[in-house]
Design an enzyme around this catalytic site. Structure first.
Site, PDB file in Angstrom:
ATOM      1  N   ARG A  26     -17.912  13.156  15.129  1.00  0.00           N
ATOM      2  CA  ARG A  26     -17.689  12.413  16.372  1.00  0.00           C
ATOM      3  C   ARG A  26     -17.656  10.906  16.095  1.00  0.00           C
ATOM      4  O   ARG A  26     -16.780  10.186  16.564  1.00  0.00           O
ATOM      5  CB  ARG A  26     -18.791  12.742  17.388  1.00  0.00           C
ATOM      6  CG  ARG A  26     -18.646  14.089  18.054  1.00  0.00           C
ATOM      7  CD  ARG A  26     -19.968  14.556  18.673  1.00  0.00           C
ATOM      8  NE  ARG A  26     -19.816  15.732  19.523  1.00  0.00           N
ATOM      9  CZ  ARG A  26     -19.697  16.981  19.056  1.00  0.00           C
ATOM     10  NH1 ARG A  26     -19.701  17.197  17.757  1.00  0.00           N
ATOM     11  NH2 ARG A  26     -19.578  17.997  19.895  1.00  0.00           N
ATOM     12  N   ASP A 292     -24.704  28.230  17.082  1.00  0.00           N
ATOM     13  CA  ASP A 292     -24.692  28.045  15.625  1.00  0.00           C
ATOM     14  C   ASP A 292     -25.974  28.513  14.940  1.00  0.00           C
ATOM     15  O   ASP A 292     -26.002  28.657  13.715  1.00  0.00           O
ATOM     16  CB  ASP A 292     -24.428  26.584  15.263  1.00  0.00           C
ATOM     17  CG  ASP A 292     -22.950  26.234  15.346  1.00  0.00           C
ATOM     18  OD1 ASP A 292     -22.124  27.167  15.446  1.00  0.00           O
ATOM     19  OD2 ASP A 292     -22.625  25.040  15.323  1.00  0.00           O
TER      20      ASP A 292
END
Length: 409
Positions: A26, A292
């Site tokens: 990001r 995850d």
């Protein structure tokens, strides 16, 4: 293939893990959008982040991001606003099977010019960068948060800003919140309220230094290892109690269900066994916000021969592999009775097993790493072990540092 055997003594070590892949990617894209005014420390050394940096620096018209799903989503949005630049964005054979239609449709609706070179809805993509003028978009909310994040990041550079309306129940909320919090951290007044995200056009951000927190999903393997060990502790850096990462919920999940306590001191996270913990007969968790870490939790349950029901796992089917099918295949090698649906995994009991399990990794980094702690229970073999380079290149070196004997077969 490698073979790993159990440690013969309790663990008492310290390791350093590099920055979060999610945060790093990001921030790398944000830095590119704002002409490299950010000095980033502790950036992930993962293959995904290296591929992201390489792609952003690439001056040619062909970008190959291999297996890097985050890079595929983020770069699709990034190149769509690079006015006058034409690129082909491609990846591995598995990447060509991973859907991207929702993001491409959204970008094209905003005014982008993106087309498919092979199969409708999948990479490779042909992208011609344009100026996007439309200022709002409505998209389904039960999709990968990476699609939404990709739109948030480029929204900062759209002259009218961008309002994203999410239609329906939102999954992976913490990943969207991480994006918004990182934007806020660098000075962009983004907002996420209800089902609406507002991203203002931002001309400049100030020069600043940011330290990327280490990856909590990478920490999950050490939570599992401590859960499967006795009288052990491990310290890992760099972690913060007020983390932006949704996977930091590991602290509570492993304390409540597996007796692993967490404490912090100067960016060091210490994990240790709770001597007073009483194991539960059954673990029930909704992991819709933290998919995850589902593989690690499932493997921990198998190591402790616990029954479990893990739900909220719909996104696992479109990752590097169909992770639900992969988990069923591999955990059954430990005698587990595994039942999967489209969005859940249940372990309903156990059979005896004898031989050393040989575990496939499906070209999925997390399949290799989530299985490694099971070596504390039974010697294991792992095929294609270097798949870990995708997110944690030094994984096996760190395990050797802990004292594990790892030999090539």
């Amino acid at each position: 293939m490698i073979e790993i055997s159990a440690l013969k003594s309790p663990i008492n070590n310290q390791l350093a893990i590099t920055g979060s892949k999610s945060e790093s990617n990001r921030l790398l894209l944000l830095n590119q959008l704002f002409e490299n005014v950010l000095k980033l420390e502790n950036v992930s050394n993962s293959e995904d982040s290296q591929l992201m940096q390489k792609a952003l620096a690439n001056k040619t018209d062909l970008i190959d991001i291999h297996h890097a799903g985050t890079a595929m989503r983020f770069l699709t949005a990034y190149f769509s606003i690079q006015e006058g630049k034409k690129v082909t964005l491609t990846g591995s054979e598995r990447m060509k099977q991973r859907p991207i239609k929702v993001l491409v449709d959204a970008l094209n609706e905003l005014g982008a010019e993106i087309s498919y070179q092979e199969n409708e809805g999948y990479p490779p993509l042909s992208i011609f960068g344009k100026k996007l003028n439309k200022k709002s978009i409505t998209i389904p909310s039960n999709i990968s948060s990476q699609y939404i994040t990709a739109l948030c990041l480029i929204g900062t550079k759209l002259k009218n800003g961008l309002t994203i309306n999410l239609d329906g129940k939102i999954i992976s909320v913490p990943y969207i919140q991480m994006t918004i919090q990182l934007l806020n951290k660098v000075g962009i007044e983004a907002k996420f309220e209800g089902n609406t995200i507002q991203i203002p056009f931002t001309e400049n951000i100030k020069v600043q230094t940011l330290q990327v927190e280490s990856d909590w999903s990478s920490a999950s393997y050490y939570y599992s290892l401590i859960a499967l060990s006795k009288n052990s502790q491990i310290k890992i850096s760099t972690y913060f109690e007020d983390s932006l990462q949704g996977d930091s919920s590991l602290q509570h999940i492993y304390a409540d269900n597996f007796g692993v306590t967490s404490s912090f001191e100067n960016g060091i996270l210490k994990l240790k066994n709770d001597e007073n913990f009483i194991p539960k007969p059954f673990v029930e968790l909704n992991l819709i916000n933290t998919p995850d870490i589902a593989q690690t939790i499932a493997a921990t349950c198998v190591g402790l021969k616990m029954k479990c029901n893990l739900t909220g796992l719909e996104t696992l089917k479109i990752k590097e592999t169909d992770r639900l099918v992969a988990l069923k295949n591999e955990l059954e090698k430990f005698g587990a009775i595994v039942i999967i649906t489209n969005d859940s995994l249940m372990i309903d009991g156990y059979h005896d097993f004898q031989k050393i399990p040989t575990l496939a990794t499906y070209n999925d980094h997390r399949m290799a790493m989530c299985m490694a702690p099971l070596a504390q229970i039974h010697s294991i073999r792992i095929e294609n072990e270097m798949v870990v380079e995708k997110s944690y290149p030094t994984f096996w070196e760190d395990w050797k540092q802990l004292g594990f004997e790892i030999k090539s077969i």
